[in-house]
Write a protein that holds these residues in place. Structure first.
Motif, PDB file in Angstrom:
ATOM      1  N   ALA A   1       0.835  -1.202   0.000  1.00 61.76           N
ATOM      2  CA  ALA A   1       0.000   0.000   0.000  1.00 61.76           C
ATOM      3  C   ALA A   1       0.867   1.249   0.000  1.00 61.76           C
TER       4      ALA A   1
ATOM      5  N   TRP B   1      -9.123  -0.164   8.150  1.00 60.13           N
ATOM      6  CA  TRP B   1      -7.805  -0.479   7.592  1.00 60.13           C
ATOM      7  C   TRP B   1      -6.773  -0.692   8.695  1.00 60.13           C
TER       8      TRP B   1
ATOM      9  N   ASP C   1      -5.109   8.430   4.807  1.00 58.03           N
ATOM     10  CA  ASP C   1      -4.311   7.601   3.904  1.00 58.03           C
ATOM     11  C   ASP C   1      -5.284   7.048   2.893  1.00 58.03           C
ATOM     12  N   THR C   2      -5.117   7.361   1.638  1.00 59.85           N
ATOM     13  CA  THR C   2      -6.054   6.796   0.669  1.00 59.85           C
ATOM     14  C   THR C   2      -5.325   5.914  -0.316  1.00 59.85           C
ATOM     15  N   GLY C   3      -6.062   4.969  -0.882  1.00 62.49           N
ATOM     16  CA  GLY C   3      -5.470   4.061  -1.846  1.00 62.49           C
ATOM     17  C   GLY C   3      -6.434   3.771  -2.969  1.00 62.49           C
TER      18      GLY C   3
ATOM     19  N   VAL D   1      -8.837   6.066   4.075  1.00 63.11           N
ATOM     20  CA  VAL D   1      -8.620   5.581   5.441  1.00 63.11           C
ATOM     21  C   VAL D   1      -8.419   6.756   6.374  1.00 63.11           C
TER      22      VAL D   1
END
Ligand code: GLY
Length: 588
Positions: free
Chosen positions: A39, A159, A221-223, A190
């Motif tokens: 990630a 997450w 936190d992004t994914g 997230v």
């Protein structure tokens, strides 16, 4: 819009909105509890926990990246419409800059305005494990006129932590409809609010004595998987029809099964990135992941009589496509090709006999499969691919169980072989058929330590090991150094080693806790996953008033350097950009 344009648009959008663009980190994370980077947040973990300072390092509280990721958990699904091993993850991160509202508004704007896509629905955390329902995210989505908001549980929308401990928190996910009319998750936002001093498994199990603590620097936190996003944006039914893959799939012969063509492309792409980040095929950890990817492709080459230039062309085009964005890959094009070729050569010797053997067998269960792996280096996936119905009842878990049983046995065997001293840390470097070979490779192994120490003495302490390979004939040592060595330098190194051998230094081994071992100043690989206690080998005078070399190592080694014999450098050459390779041998 092309896939590469979408990647750039994402990074530009967040840069425009106060984020510092940070290059992807390596696929091999610094965190020793994680095998591979899975990630975008991996490289940023210390910024949430307060161990690092975003303002100092990025001159901003927010960052954005396109991160190389690799997930081994999806290996068996590759070939369907949506799964990959290697993928790119687009992400934006905030370490105390903005929280839920900021993150959701930015994501909404990017999806609906920048890309002009429609959000079909979003998910929010329903609340559990002492964390309340995420009403705040719901309110933000509602204010953006999103009507379909679904509540989900801890398994889906919470997450982390990744690895042994770390930041974690509730997430909200964005779903869009693909060309088949199916809703797929495209983006995971997230909200890192907590720190958990344990693994995700422990968190889910609500392990007594472990609780979610407030995080030092709560953040975001992004994914978002680039390939999936591109599939949606380009209105394709699967990842392989997007412009990120279609030209690669096109290179693989059309008469092959569609699934096989996709697997070949996925595996070669993943292998190229792994090799560029320093992974080499082996039977352990990440090396084993790489070996399985490559060998599966080679098995397809053999089965379908594919000429090798097809994989060469694929590698060439992959490096061309990604080399600019991921500079490490661009710089390592030659190494990537050379490693693929070398592994093919190693495998071809046994692959054909292995396939013949499979064809002669009536059925294949886990024990037979393991024996095939043992004798021919044929991995689980290849057995499934080649044996088809004959291996219908074979499942990965049973195969892995056999493998583990064997590894345990061979570890015990190795300990016996080395007089109970054991291979505390098997680097996979030393292989020997019998006692005579073992003695030879052990001497070469000790010589390799003297070589590293001598190179540092002659060329400077910047020199460090990038890899090594020892056979009964020679040692091959790769090290970071920016230019060709001169004849004088080579001679100086060779002389220094031979004089160290003549001094008959004592070789001692000490088992130390990792941190203490680091303090001795011993050389070690930053990227290796070391156990809690490690062996440190010292070559020097018995009272250690003179220390010639000190390294972390599993051994085995000679007890006195004179056992090594005479050392001779055979060749010095480039291995890849910034990496030199020395081949050397010892005379009896
Ligand atoms: N770290 C967020 C994700 O990988 O989905």
């Amino acid at each position: 819009m092309k896939g590469s344009e979408i990647r750039q648009k994402f990074l530009d959008f967040f840069a425009k909105n106060g984020h510092t663009m940070v290059p992807s980190s390596s696929l091999l994370p610094d965190d020793p509890s994680v095998l591979l980077t899975t990630a975008g947040m991996q490289q940023f973990k210390p910024y949430y926990t307060g161990a690092a300072d975003a303002m100092r390092d990025f001159q901003a509280l927010n960052t954005t990246s396109s991160q190389k990721c690799f997930r081994t958990s999806d290996i068996d699904e590759v070939g369907d419409d949506t799964h990959l091993t290697f993928f790119e993850m687009l992400g934006n991160f905030s370490f105390g800059g903005y929280l839920k509202e900021g993150a959701i508004r930015l994501a909404h704007e990017f999806i609906t305005r920048e890309l002009d896509l429609k959000i079909s629905y979003v998910t929010i955390f329903e609340g559990s494990h002492g964390v309340p329902k995420d009403d705040e995210s719901r309110a933000v989505w509602q204010s953006l006129d999103i009507k379909d908001i679904r509540e989900e549980g801890i398994n889906d929308v919470f997450w982390g932590p990744t690895g042994a401990s770390g930041p974690c928190g509730p997430t909200t996910e964005i779903y869009c409809t693909n060309a088949n009319g199916k809703d797929v998750e495209v983006w995971n936002l997230v909200f890192n609010q907590f720190f958990y001093a344990g693994s995700r498994e422990e968190l889910l199990a609500q392990t007594p004595g472990k609780a979610l603590e407030p995080l030092k620097t709560p953040g975001v936190d992004t994914g978002m998987g680039l390939e999936r996003l591109v599939m949606i944006a380009q209105k394709k039914r699967n990842l392989f029809e997007t412009d990120l893959f279609a030209p690669f799939v096109e290179l693989v012969p059309h008469e092959l099964d569609e699934r096989v063509r996709r697997v070949i492309v996925d595996h070669i792409r993943g292998s190229a990135f792994l090799i560029a980040d320093g992974v080499r095929p082996s039977n352990k950890e990440v090396g084993y992941v790489l070996r399985r990817l490559l060998r599966r492709v080679f098995a397809f080459e053999e089965l379908y009589k594919m000429p090798v230039h097809i994989i060469d062309a694929l590698l060439h085009d992959i490096v061309h496509e990604y080399g600019e964005t991921y500079k490490d890959l661009g710089a390592k094009a030659d190494t990537v090709r050379a490693e693929v070729t070398a592994e093919r050569e190693r495998f071809m010797r046994t692959l054909k006999s292995g396939i013949k053997e499979i064809n002669n067998l009536p059925t294949i269960d886990a024990i037979v499969a393991f024996n095939l792996y043992q004798s021919f280096g044929i991995s689980y996936e290849i057995i499934k691919d080649v044996a088809k119905e004959k291996a219908a009842s074979l499942v990965r878990e049973d195969f892995e169980a056999e493998l583990q049983k064997h590894q345990e046995k061979s570890r015990q065997g190795a300990e016996k072989k080395f007089g109970g001293h054991g291979l505390m840390f098997d680097t996979g470097e030393l292989k020997a058929k019998d006692a005579t070979e073992l003695q030879k490779v052990t001497r070469l192994h000790s010589a390799t330590h003297l070589l590293q120490a001598s190179l540092r003495k002659v060329l400077g302490a910047d020199v460090h090991q990038m890899g090594s390979d020892i056979t009964v004939e020679r040692t091959r040592f790769d090290f970071a150094f920016g230019r060709k060595m001169t004849q004088d330098e080579l001679k100086a190194v060779e002389d220094l080693i031979n004089s160290a051998i003549e001094k008959d230094y004592t070789v001692t081994k000490k088992l130390l806790p990792f941190d203490d071992a680091v303090k001795t100043g011993a050389l070690y690989f930053f990227k290796e996953k070391y156990p809690e206690t490690v062996n440190v080998y010292t070559f020097g005078t018995p009272d250690e008033s003179e220390v010639f070399s000190r390294e972390f190592c599993g051994g085995p080694h000679v007890t006195h350097t004179r056992e090594i014999g005479k050392f001779r450098i055979l060749k010095e050459e480039a291995s890849s950009a910034g990496v030199r390779r020395i081949r050397a041998t010892i005379e009896p």
